[in-house]
Scaffold this active site. Structure first.
Site, PDB file in Angstrom:
ATOM      1  N   ASP A 176       0.728  -1.498  -0.247  1.00  0.00           N
ATOM      2  CA  ASP A 176       0.113  -0.209  -0.272  1.00  0.00           C
ATOM      3  C   ASP A 176       0.807   1.188  -0.117  1.00  0.00           C
ATOM      4  O   ASP A 176       1.732   1.374   0.226  1.00  0.00           O
ATOM      5  CB  ASP A 176      -1.303   0.094   1.206  1.00  0.00           C
ATOM      6  CG  ASP A 176      -0.198  -0.564   2.425  1.00  0.00           C
ATOM      7  OD1 ASP A 176       0.833  -0.895   2.578  1.00  0.00           O
ATOM      8  OD2 ASP A 176      -1.039  -0.678   3.182  1.00  0.00           O
ATOM      9  N   ASN A 224      -7.770  -2.902  13.850  1.00  0.00           N
ATOM     10  CA  ASN A 224      -9.041  -2.959  14.070  1.00  0.00           C
ATOM     11  C   ASN A 224      -9.129  -4.268  12.350  1.00  0.00           C
ATOM     12  O   ASN A 224     -10.213  -4.347  11.959  1.00  0.00           O
ATOM     13  CB  ASN A 224      -9.321  -1.354  12.986  1.00  0.00           C
ATOM     14  CG  ASN A 224      -9.024  -1.394  12.034  1.00  0.00           C
ATOM     15  OD1 ASN A 224      -8.041  -2.256  11.498  1.00  0.00           O
ATOM     16  ND2 ASN A 224      -9.536  -0.693  11.050  1.00  0.00           N
ATOM     17  N   HIS A 279      -7.090  -4.647  10.419  1.00  0.00           N
ATOM     18  CA  HIS A 279      -6.279  -4.221   8.493  1.00  0.00           C
ATOM     19  C   HIS A 279      -5.695  -5.132   7.909  1.00  0.00           C
ATOM     20  O   HIS A 279      -4.525  -5.228   9.725  1.00  0.00           O
ATOM     21  CB  HIS A 279      -6.884  -2.898   8.070  1.00  0.00           C
ATOM     22  CG  HIS A 279      -5.296  -2.046   8.770  1.00  0.00           C
ATOM     23  ND1 HIS A 279      -6.048  -0.611   9.431  1.00  0.00           N
ATOM     24  CD2 HIS A 279      -4.701  -2.292   8.447  1.00  0.00           C
ATOM     25  CE1 HIS A 279      -4.692  -0.337   9.254  1.00  0.00           C
ATOM     26  NE2 HIS A 279      -3.448  -1.354   9.572  1.00  0.00           N
ATOM     27  N   GLU A 285      -9.251  -1.804   5.221  1.00  0.00           N
ATOM     28  CA  GLU A 285      -9.711  -1.674   6.531  1.00  0.00           C
ATOM     29  C   GLU A 285     -11.451  -2.249   6.599  1.00  0.00           C
ATOM     30  O   GLU A 285     -11.721  -3.610   5.678  1.00  0.00           O
ATOM     31  CB  GLU A 285     -10.525  -0.092   6.303  1.00  0.00           C
ATOM     32  CG  GLU A 285      -9.713   0.965   6.309  1.00  0.00           C
ATOM     33  CD  GLU A 285      -8.888   0.346   7.782  1.00  0.00           C
ATOM     34  OE1 GLU A 285      -8.739   0.406   8.536  1.00  0.00           O
ATOM     35  OE2 GLU A 285      -8.215   2.161   7.742  1.00  0.00           O
TER      36      GLU A 285
HETATM   37  C1  GLP Z   1      -0.354   0.485   8.434  1.00  0.00           C
HETATM   38  C2  GLP Z   1      -0.341  -0.988   7.159  1.00  0.00           C
HETATM   39  C3  GLP Z   1      -0.466  -1.726   7.462  1.00  0.00           C
HETATM   40  C4  GLP Z   1      -0.080  -1.973   8.834  1.00  0.00           C
HETATM   41  C5  GLP Z   1      -0.554  -1.887   9.519  1.00  0.00           C
HETATM   42  C6  GLP Z   1       0.256  -1.851  11.580  1.00  0.00           C
HETATM   43  O1  GLP Z   1      -1.982   0.933   8.851  1.00  0.00           O
HETATM   44  N1  GLP Z   1      -0.591  -0.636   6.327  1.00  0.00           N
HETATM   45  O2  GLP Z   1       0.238  -2.342   6.379  1.00  0.00           O
HETATM   46  O3  GLP Z   1       0.484  -3.920   8.725  1.00  0.00           O
HETATM   47  O4  GLP Z   1      -0.598  -0.615   9.550  1.00  0.00           O
HETATM   48  O5  GLP Z   1       1.376  -1.552  11.616  1.00  0.00           O
HETATM   49  P1  GLP Z   1       2.062  -1.088  12.764  1.00  0.00           P
HETATM   50  O6  GLP Z   1       3.451  -2.440  12.371  1.00  0.00           O
HETATM   51  O7  GLP Z   1       2.054   0.015  12.316  1.00  0.00           O
HETATM   52  O8  GLP Z   1       1.522  -1.920  14.333  1.00  0.00           O
END
Ligand code: GLP
Length: 234
Positions: free
Chosen positions: A67, A136, A138, A143
């Site tokens: 992404d 959440n 995702h 989402e």
């Molecule tokens: C972001 C990314 C995701 C990632 C998620 C968790 O929103 N787009 O791909 O997996 O956050 O992030 P973190 O590892 O900082 O908790």
């Protein structure tokens, strides 16, 4: 779904890096799906350490990030393009032409999504994809409520996701939209490794472990895939 309990963050990072490096050793032309966020930072650190020893690690590897934020320039300090350069690409011998991210500042974002999806197909599909887990549930920026048949597209970010990622945007201008691979795109990867680490993830991990498959909880789509490993931080 294989669940592996890791002792701590270092253990999770080491195991994830070992899987990534083994995939490259196995097939130097492998096609990897790559995540961003805080959780994979330790994994990339270890990969970089190892690859500076094993020169030419990434010479023929192809990567596709999950992404990217929409509406910011690639070189914005909060972009995932910047993140990937900082944590991986600037430190290994990947050919920049093989390191793909969606372009969130493309003039026609829908066309960019179609182009990205097409690039993945042209590369012959993802061999191994690493995912982080949003609080959440995702995956990528898919989402809650995302249809499991979704493909690469522009999405609105949930308010809680914007809060969780706000520290990348100290000026307070957290993007409201992003481009993400869809859930169907992710599920076409031959193998998937979910990095379930970081603070505030216990509830999401418990919900995933329950085995209930529900579009209200995107990570639960992984139960539909035959080869998923979940690395859980202890
Ligand atoms: C972001 C990314 C995701 C990632 C998620 C968790 O929103 N787009 O791909 O997996 O956050 O992030 P973190 O590892 O900082 O908790």
């Amino acid at each position: 779904m294989r669940w592996i309990a890791c002792q701590d963050y270092d253990d999770l990072s080491r195991r994830a890096a070992d899987v990534l490096l083994a995939a490259i050793t196995d097939d130097p032309r492998c096609v990897l799906g790559l995540p961003t966020g805080r959780t994979p930072v330790g994994t990339y650190d270890r990969v970089v350490q190892e690859c500076s020893r094993a020169y030419h690690c990434f010479r023929e590897v192809v990567t596709f990030n999950l992404d990217e934020y929409a509406g910011i320039a690639r070189d914005h300090p909060g972009s995932y393009f910047t993140y990937m350069r900082k944590h991986l690409f600037d430190h290994v011998d990947i050919d920049p032409r093989n390191a793909h991210l969606p372009n969130g500042s493309a003039p026609d974002l829908d066309a960019e999504c179609a182009r990205y999806e097409n690039e993945i197909s042209r590369a012959g599909a993802l061999h191994l994809t690493f995912l982080g887990l949003g609080r959440n549930g995702h995956i990528g920026f898919n989402e809650p409520g995302t249809p499991f048949h979704s493909r690469t597209r522009v999405v609105e970010l949930a308010p809680s996701t914007r809060v969780a990622n706000a520290d990348l945007f100290p000026d307070g201008h957290v993007p409201t939209r992003a481009i993400t691979m869809g859930i169907a795109t992710i599920l076409e990867s031959r193998s998937i490794v979910l990095l379930a680490g970081g603070s505030g993830k216990q509830e999401a991990i418990a919900r995933l472990r329950s085995g209930a498959v529900d579009e209200g909880f995107p990570a639960s789509a992984l139960w539909k895939h035959p080869d998923v490993t979940v690395l859980v931080q202890g």
